[in-house]
Motif scaffolding. Structure first.
Motif, mmCIF file in Angstrom:
data_model
loop_
_atom_site.group_PDB
_atom_site.id
_atom_site.type_symbol
_atom_site.label_atom_id
_atom_site.label_comp_id
_atom_site.label_asym_id
_atom_site.label_seq_id
_atom_site.Cartn_x
_atom_site.Cartn_y
_atom_site.Cartn_z
ATOM 1 N N SER A 10 41.641 15.556 45.689
ATOM 2 C CA SER A 10 42.612 16.557 46.102
ATOM 3 C C SER A 10 42.998 17.438 44.919
ATOM 4 O O SER A 10 42.487 17.282 43.820
ATOM 5 C CB SER A 10 43.855 15.856 46.656
ATOM 6 N N ARG A 11 43.914 18.353 45.196
ATOM 7 C CA ARG A 11 44.505 19.175 44.130
ATOM 8 C C ARG A 11 45.946 19.476 44.501
ATOM 9 O O ARG A 11 46.330 19.446 45.675
ATOM 10 C CB ARG A 11 43.706 20.443 43.883
ATOM 11 N N ALA A 12 46.734 19.777 43.497
ATOM 12 C CA ALA A 12 48.143 20.108 43.694
ATOM 13 C C ALA A 12 48.280 21.403 44.489
ATOM 14 O O ALA A 12 47.461 22.313 44.359
ATOM 15 C CB ALA A 12 48.841 20.251 42.345
ATOM 16 N N GLY A 13 49.305 21.450 45.336
ATOM 17 C CA GLY A 13 49.596 22.650 46.093
ATOM 18 C C GLY A 13 48.689 22.882 47.281
ATOM 19 O O GLY A 13 48.666 23.973 47.837
ATOM 20 N N CYS A 14 47.954 21.868 47.695
ATOM 21 C CA CYS A 14 46.982 21.987 48.790
ATOM 22 C C CYS A 14 47.582 21.353 50.044
ATOM 23 O O CYS A 14 47.739 20.132 50.112
ATOM 24 C CB CYS A 14 45.696 21.275 48.375
ATOM 25 N N HIS A 15 47.923 22.164 51.044
ATOM 26 C CA HIS A 15 48.541 21.610 52.259
ATOM 27 C C HIS A 15 47.567 20.725 53.037
ATOM 28 O O HIS A 15 47.981 19.734 53.642
ATOM 29 C CB HIS A 15 49.096 22.724 53.147
ATOM 30 N N LEU A 16 46.275 21.032 53.006
ATOM 31 C CA LEU A 16 45.303 20.159 53.669
ATOM 32 C C LEU A 16 45.215 18.809 52.965
ATOM 33 O O LEU A 16 44.984 17.779 53.608
ATOM 34 C CB LEU A 16 43.929 20.819 53.735
ATOM 35 N N CYS A 17 45.405 18.815 51.656
ATOM 36 C CA CYS A 17 45.412 17.556 50.894
ATOM 37 C C CYS A 17 46.600 16.691 51.311
ATOM 38 O O CYS A 17 46.465 15.467 51.431
ATOM 39 C CB CYS A 17 45.445 17.835 49.399
ATOM 40 N N ASP A 18 47.741 17.333 51.537
ATOM 41 C CA ASP A 18 48.920 16.592 51.999
ATOM 42 C C ASP A 18 48.649 15.947 53.355
ATOM 43 O O ASP A 18 48.988 14.779 53.580
ATOM 44 C CB ASP A 18 50.134 17.517 52.090
ATOM 45 N N GLU A 19 48.028 16.698 54.257
ATOM 46 C CA GLU A 19 47.689 16.165 55.582
ATOM 47 C C GLU A 19 46.666 15.033 55.471
ATOM 48 O O GLU A 19 46.785 14.007 56.156
ATOM 49 C CB GLU A 19 47.158 17.276 56.473
ATOM 50 N N ALA A 20 45.670 15.212 54.621
ATOM 51 C CA ALA A 20 44.651 14.181 54.435
ATOM 52 C C ALA A 20 45.263 12.905 53.874
ATOM 53 O O ALA A 20 44.908 11.796 54.299
ATOM 54 C CB ALA A 20 43.551 14.691 53.506
ATOM 55 N N GLU A 52 36.030 24.299 46.474
ATOM 56 C CA GLU A 52 36.954 24.623 47.567
ATOM 57 C C GLU A 52 36.849 23.664 48.745
ATOM 58 O O GLU A 52 37.442 23.918 49.792
ATOM 59 C CB GLU A 52 36.713 26.060 48.034
ATOM 60 N N TYR A 53 36.109 22.568 48.600
ATOM 61 C CA TYR A 53 35.944 21.629 49.707
ATOM 62 C C TYR A 53 37.087 20.635 49.835
ATOM 63 O O TYR A 53 37.113 19.873 50.784
ATOM 64 C CB TYR A 53 34.616 20.869 49.582
ATOM 65 N N VAL A 54 37.999 20.603 48.883
ATOM 66 C CA VAL A 54 39.088 19.624 48.939
ATOM 67 C C VAL A 54 39.996 19.883 50.120
ATOM 68 O O VAL A 54 40.158 21.037 50.523
ATOM 69 C CB VAL A 54 39.895 19.585 47.625
ATOM 70 N N PRO A 55 40.555 18.846 50.684
ATOM 71 C CA PRO A 55 40.393 17.457 50.296
ATOM 72 C C PRO A 55 39.044 16.893 50.742
ATOM 73 O O PRO A 55 38.482 17.323 51.744
ATOM 74 C CB PRO A 55 41.518 16.750 51.036
ATOM 75 N N VAL A 56 38.579 15.923 49.975
ATOM 76 C CA VAL A 56 37.367 15.181 50.310
ATOM 77 C C VAL A 56 37.746 13.704 50.328
ATOM 78 O O VAL A 56 38.434 13.234 49.427
ATOM 79 C CB VAL A 56 36.244 15.423 49.270
ATOM 80 N N VAL A 62 30.708 7.074 49.955
ATOM 81 C CA VAL A 62 30.071 7.962 50.922
ATOM 82 C C VAL A 62 31.117 8.939 51.469
ATOM 83 O O VAL A 62 32.170 8.508 51.963
ATOM 84 C CB VAL A 62 29.447 7.160 52.087
ATOM 85 N N VAL A 63 30.818 10.222 51.385
ATOM 86 C CA VAL A 63 31.746 11.227 51.890
ATOM 87 C C VAL A 63 31.893 11.069 53.398
ATOM 88 O O VAL A 63 30.906 11.036 54.133
ATOM 89 C CB VAL A 63 31.267 12.660 51.549
ATOM 90 N N GLN A 64 33.147 10.964 53.839
ATOM 91 C CA GLN A 64 33.446 10.823 55.264
ATOM 92 C C GLN A 64 34.020 12.099 55.863
ATOM 93 O O GLN A 64 34.119 12.220 57.081
ATOM 94 C CB GLN A 64 34.422 9.665 55.487
ATOM 95 N N GLY A 65 34.412 13.036 55.012
ATOM 96 C CA GLY A 65 34.942 14.286 55.529
ATOM 97 C C GLY A 65 35.551 15.118 54.433
ATOM 98 O O GLY A 65 35.805 14.640 53.327
ATOM 99 N N TYR A 66 35.748 16.383 54.768
ATOM 100 C CA TYR A 66 36.427 17.298 53.859
ATOM 101 C C TYR A 66 37.212 18.302 54.684
ATOM 102 O O TYR A 66 37.001 18.436 55.890
ATOM 103 C CB TYR A 66 35.449 17.978 52.897
ATOM 104 N N TRP A 67 38.132 18.985 54.028
ATOM 105 C CA TRP A 67 39.083 19.921 54.625
ATOM 106 C C TRP A 67 40.035 19.215 55.582
ATOM 107 O O TRP A 67 41.146 18.914 55.210
ATOM 108 C CB TRP A 67 38.415 21.114 55.291
ATOM 109 N N GLN A 68 39.618 18.946 56.804
ATOM 110 C CA GLN A 68 40.476 18.249 57.755
ATOM 111 C C GLN A 68 39.870 16.871 58.026
ATOM 112 O O GLN A 68 38.761 16.776 58.553
ATOM 113 C CB GLN A 68 40.627 19.047 59.044
#
Length: 80
Positions: A10-20, A52-56, A62-68
């Motif tokens: 994730s990264r700071a200030g990322c609303h999708l990261c908060d949801e993830a 720009e794929y965060v959140p991951v 193994v990657v299970q998803g990104y963004w949402q």
């Protein structure tokens, strides 16, 4: 690198990261699985890898998803 089964990049200030993070917390508690969060902006390599794929979310590397992040998919991955 983190030792937990689940890693949230994730990264700071990322609303999708908060949801993830909310999804990860619930599903990891349900599965009694450990998780870690990694700030991609603290590492140039991760920043270049995820951009720009965060959140991951990864489970066992193994990657299970990104963004949402889909709770059902994460739950299935944790069930193994």
């Amino acid at each position: 690198m983190p030792d937990s089964r689940v890693v949230l990049y994730s990264r700071a200030g990322c609303h999708l990261c908060d949801e993830a993070r909310d999804v990860v917390v619930v599903e990891c508690e349900r599965a009694d699985a450990g998780w870690d969060e990694v700030d991609v902006d603290a590492d140039l390599g991760l920043q270049a890898r995820y951009g720009e794929y965060v959140p991951v979310v990864e489970v066992d590397g193994v990657v299970q998803g990104y963004w949402q992040i889909d709770a059902g998919r994460l739950r299935s991955a944790l069930a193994g």
